[in-house]
Write a protein that holds these residues in place. Structure first.
Motif, PDB file in Angstrom:
ATOM      1  N   UNK A 295       0.826  -1.205   0.000  1.00 24.58           N
ATOM      2  CA  UNK A 295       0.000   0.000   0.000  1.00 24.58           C
ATOM      3  C   UNK A 295       0.865   1.263   0.000  1.00 24.58           C
ATOM      4  N   UNK A 296       1.934   1.248   0.796  1.00 18.37           N
ATOM      5  CA  UNK A 296       2.830   2.401   0.820  1.00 18.37           C
ATOM      6  C   UNK A 296       3.504   2.608  -0.532  1.00 18.37           C
ATOM      7  N   UNK A 297       3.935   1.503  -1.157  1.00 19.14           N
ATOM      8  CA  UNK A 297       4.560   1.633  -2.476  1.00 19.14           C
ATOM      9  C   UNK A 297       3.565   2.165  -3.494  1.00 19.14           C
ATOM     10  N   UNK A 298       2.307   1.669  -3.413  1.00 18.04           N
ATOM     11  CA  UNK A 298       1.300   2.134  -4.356  1.00 18.04           C
ATOM     12  C   UNK A 298       1.044   3.631  -4.188  1.00 18.04           C
ATOM     13  N   UNK A 299       0.958   4.082  -2.921  1.00 17.07           N
ATOM     14  CA  UNK A 299       0.781   5.513  -2.690  1.00 17.07           C
ATOM     15  C   UNK A 299       1.975   6.309  -3.200  1.00 17.07           C
ATOM     16  N   UNK A 300       3.163   5.762  -2.983  1.00 19.02           N
ATOM     17  CA  UNK A 300       4.365   6.451  -3.471  1.00 19.02           C
ATOM     18  C   UNK A 300       4.361   6.536  -4.986  1.00 19.02           C
ATOM     19  N   UNK A 301       3.947   5.440  -5.662  1.00 11.41           N
ATOM     20  CA  UNK A 301       3.864   5.465  -7.121  1.00 11.41           C
ATOM     21  C   UNK A 301       2.846   6.507  -7.578  1.00 11.41           C
ATOM     22  N   UNK A 302       1.708   6.586  -6.874  1.00  8.74           N
ATOM     23  CA  UNK A 302       0.704   7.582  -7.233  1.00  8.74           C
ATOM     24  C   UNK A 302       1.219   8.993  -7.083  1.00  8.74           C
ATOM     25  N   UNK A 303       1.882   9.258  -5.947  1.00  8.40           N
ATOM     26  CA  UNK A 303       2.455  10.588  -5.744  1.00  8.40           C
ATOM     27  C   UNK A 303       3.530  10.897  -6.775  1.00  8.40           C
ATOM     28  N   UNK A 304       4.316   9.882  -7.137  1.00  2.00           N
ATOM     29  CA  UNK A 304       5.353  10.084  -8.150  1.00  2.00           C
ATOM     30  C   UNK A 304       4.729  10.402  -9.503  1.00  2.00           C
ATOM     31  N   UNK A 305       3.647   9.690  -9.846  1.00  2.00           N
ATOM     32  CA  UNK A 305       2.969   9.953 -11.116  1.00  2.00           C
ATOM     33  C   UNK A 305       2.409  11.373 -11.151  1.00  2.00           C
ATOM     34  N   UNK A 306       1.801  11.804 -10.033  1.00  2.00           N
ATOM     35  CA  UNK A 306       1.267  13.166  -9.974  1.00  2.00           C
ATOM     36  C   UNK A 306       2.391  14.192 -10.074  1.00  2.00           C
ATOM     37  N   UNK A 307       3.493  13.920  -9.386  1.00  2.00           N
ATOM     38  CA  UNK A 307       4.623  14.854  -9.427  1.00  2.00           C
ATOM     39  C   UNK A 307       5.189  14.972 -10.836  1.00  2.00           C
ATOM     40  N   UNK A 308       5.283  13.831 -11.535  1.00  2.00           N
ATOM     41  CA  UNK A 308       5.798  13.866 -12.912  1.00  2.00           C
ATOM     42  C   UNK A 308       4.853  14.644 -13.807  1.00  2.00           C
ATOM     43  N   UNK A 309       3.540  14.396 -13.660  1.00  2.00           N
ATOM     44  CA  UNK A 309       2.560  15.101 -14.488  1.00  2.00           C
ATOM     45  C   UNK A 309       2.603  16.601 -14.230  1.00  2.00           C
ATOM     46  N   UNK A 310       2.641  16.983 -12.950  1.00  2.00           N
ATOM     47  CA  UNK A 310       2.710  18.400 -12.608  1.00  2.00           C
ATOM     48  C   UNK A 310       4.016  19.012 -13.095  1.00  2.00           C
ATOM     49  N   UNK A 311       5.096  18.252 -13.001  1.00  2.00           N
ATOM     50  CA  UNK A 311       6.382  18.748 -13.485  1.00  2.00           C
ATOM     51  C   UNK A 311       6.373  19.037 -14.974  1.00  2.00           C
ATOM     52  N   UNK A 312       5.816  18.104 -15.753  1.00  2.00           N
ATOM     53  CA  UNK A 312       5.724  18.336 -17.199  1.00  2.00           C
ATOM     54  C   UNK A 312       4.810  19.514 -17.515  1.00  2.00           C
ATOM     55  N   UNK A 313       3.715  19.650 -16.755  1.00  2.00           N
ATOM     56  CA  UNK A 313       2.801  20.771 -16.975  1.00  2.00           C
ATOM     57  C   UNK A 313       3.488  22.095 -16.669  1.00  2.00           C
ATOM     58  N   UNK A 314       4.204  22.145 -15.549  1.00  2.00           N
ATOM     59  CA  UNK A 314       4.925  23.374 -15.198  1.00  2.00           C
ATOM     60  C   UNK A 314       5.999  23.677 -16.235  1.00  2.00           C
ATOM     61  N   UNK A 315       6.676  22.637 -16.705  1.00  2.00           N
ATOM     62  CA  UNK A 315       7.712  22.831 -17.733  1.00  2.00           C
ATOM     63  C   UNK A 315       7.105  23.382 -19.013  1.00  2.00           C
ATOM     64  N   UNK A 316       5.960  22.823 -19.424  1.00  2.00           N
ATOM     65  CA  UNK A 316       5.306  23.282 -20.649  1.00  2.00           C
ATOM     66  C   UNK A 316       4.834  24.723 -20.508  1.00  2.00           C
ATOM     67  N   UNK A 317       4.090  24.999 -19.431  1.00  2.00           N
ATOM     68  CA  UNK A 317       3.579  26.357 -19.241  1.00  2.00           C
ATOM     69  C   UNK A 317       4.715  27.350 -19.022  1.00  2.00           C
TER      70      UNK A 317
END
Length: 427
Positions: A25-47
């Protein structure tokens, strides 16, 4: 003691299993947070990249120059025919103590530092005040696209001369003008008040904004009534059977069809067969309406399904007809979802580019549209045209047009969210 000893391995296995489950469960939450961080990072980079490239388009530079309105060179009856650009260039060279050659190459180079709008500003001023002829008038001359980029730091003097459009002499003149305090920056209102132009410093997004608004008007007038009506019939009145199942499957498939297919359909149907004006808001709106219909139908049907059956049963029990039940009870309760789906579909249509390119909205259209059948542009097609332009100054305006388009889409999506939160009912 014997029972406790016998159960100890089982308890240890249960604890080990629980520990592994908690670790997963902890790994799954970490993967979810990592996915969100990557998505937000790409969005911030694009904008961030878009803002970095486009924020300079929101301001421009002017050069304050005194101009002697030489009576010998100005036509009083037709000031627009006077070559004010040459007049200003020659006088500016004289103030800097630069002697022009016989071929006039230095005057030509000086003219290249000012926008062609200079002649219209000077001619308009003389036309309104003929008494200025024979006097020295101060004019805030717009800088040319290359000079403007230099003042913004996007043209470096360290770049080899054969790789930039400004010569060393022109850069020296610009430095002298800036050192003398004649250069000033101001908000580029022309970006929002002008149509497209072949000269970057004169190009604006107003024509494309009006074209997009006219297309969305046509799209809304056609797609929303048809989409809501089709959804009402399929959900509330149509007999359930294989035919309605087939229609529902095809509507879901149409929602996933690539937008360029709708462009081909619009080209064949509305232009080649119906002979409607090419590149007009009418044709663009019709094409976008076809593309928006499946989304509106699906969203409306989902909203109608969310209304509890007890509402319908209560209305029918009180003696209301089927039509009265649908239009006086079911549809009003489903309206927040219907409006949300309609606004989201309009926002989606606003950002589409491929269908517009196929119906001719890829050509240069100066000025502002005044009717639904005039050729015009749209914000997505304007972004495509400017990005493919050869002048470097168009690239910053491309990013600025993207920011304007994103602002429209953010406003429309925010309106959809607010409407849903304001009127949504939870059952």
């Amino acid at each position: 003691m014997t029972d406790a000893a016998a159960n100890s391995p089982r308890i240890d296995r249960l604890r080990a299993g629980l520990k592994k489950r908690y670790a997963r469960e902890k790994r799954f939450r970490a993967y979810g947070l990592l996915a969100i961080a990557i998505a937000v990072g790409f969005l911030v980079l694009l904008l961030g990249r878009i803002v970095e490239q486009g924020h300079t388009a929101f301001y421009a530079h002017t050069v304050t120059v005194p101009v002697y309105m030489d009576p010998a060179r100005i036509d009083r009856g037709y000031p627009q025919g006077t070559n004010f650009e040459q007049l200003v260039a020659e006088q500016q060279l004289a103030r800097m103590g630069v002697q022009d050659d016989a071929a006039g190459t230095k005057a030509t180079a000086m003219r290249g530092l000012f926008s062609s709008e200079l002649k219209y500003l000077a001619a308009d001023r003389v036309a309104r005040q003929p008494g200025l002829i024979g006097q020295t008038v101060t004019i805030a001359a717009p800088a040319s696209d290359d000079a403007d980029l230099f003042f913004k730091g996007k043209v470096s003097r360290d770049t080899p001369a054969d790789q930039r459009r400004l010569s060393d002499q022109q850069i020296q003149w610009l430095d002298q003008m800036k050192a003398d305090g004649h250069v000033s920056a101001h908000f580029n209102s022309g970006l929002f008040t002008r149509g497209d132009s072949t000269e970057p410093e004169l190009a604006g997004v107003l024509g494309a904004v009006i074209g997009s608004a006219l297309m969305l008007l046509v799209t809304a007038l056609i797609a929303i009534p048809l989409g809501v009506g089709a959804a009402l019939y399929l959900e509330e009145f149509a007999p359930k059977g294989k035919l309605t199942d087939l229609i529902e499957v095809n509507i879901n498939n149409l929602a996933a069809v690539p937008s360029i297919i709708y462009g081909l359909l619009g080209l064949a149907l509305f232009i080649n067969w119906m002979h409607l004006p090419r590149a007009s808001p009418l044709v663009g709106g019709l094409v976008l309406a076809l593309m928006a219909l499946p989304t509106i139908i699906i969203a409306t049907r989902s909203s109608l399904k969310a209304v509890p059956p007890s509402i319908r049963e209560a209305a029918l029990a009180m003696g209301a007809s089927k039509t009265q039940t649908v239009f006086q009870h079911t549809l009003p309760l489903a309206m927040p979802g219907v409006m949300t789906g309609a606004i989201i579909s309009m926002a989606h249509a606003l950002g589409e580019t491929a269908p517009l390119l196929l119906i001719g909205m890829v050509s240069f259209v100066p000025g502002l549209p005044h009717s639904l059948v005039e050729p015009t542009g749209a914000l997505p097609s304007l972004v495509y045209i400017w990005e493919n332009a050869s002048e470097r100054a168009f690239h910053e305006r491309t990013a600025a047009a993207i920011l304007v388009l994103l602002a429209f889409m953010i406003v429309m999506n925010a309106a959809a969210i607010l409407l849903r939160r304001r009127f949504e009912r939870r059952w």
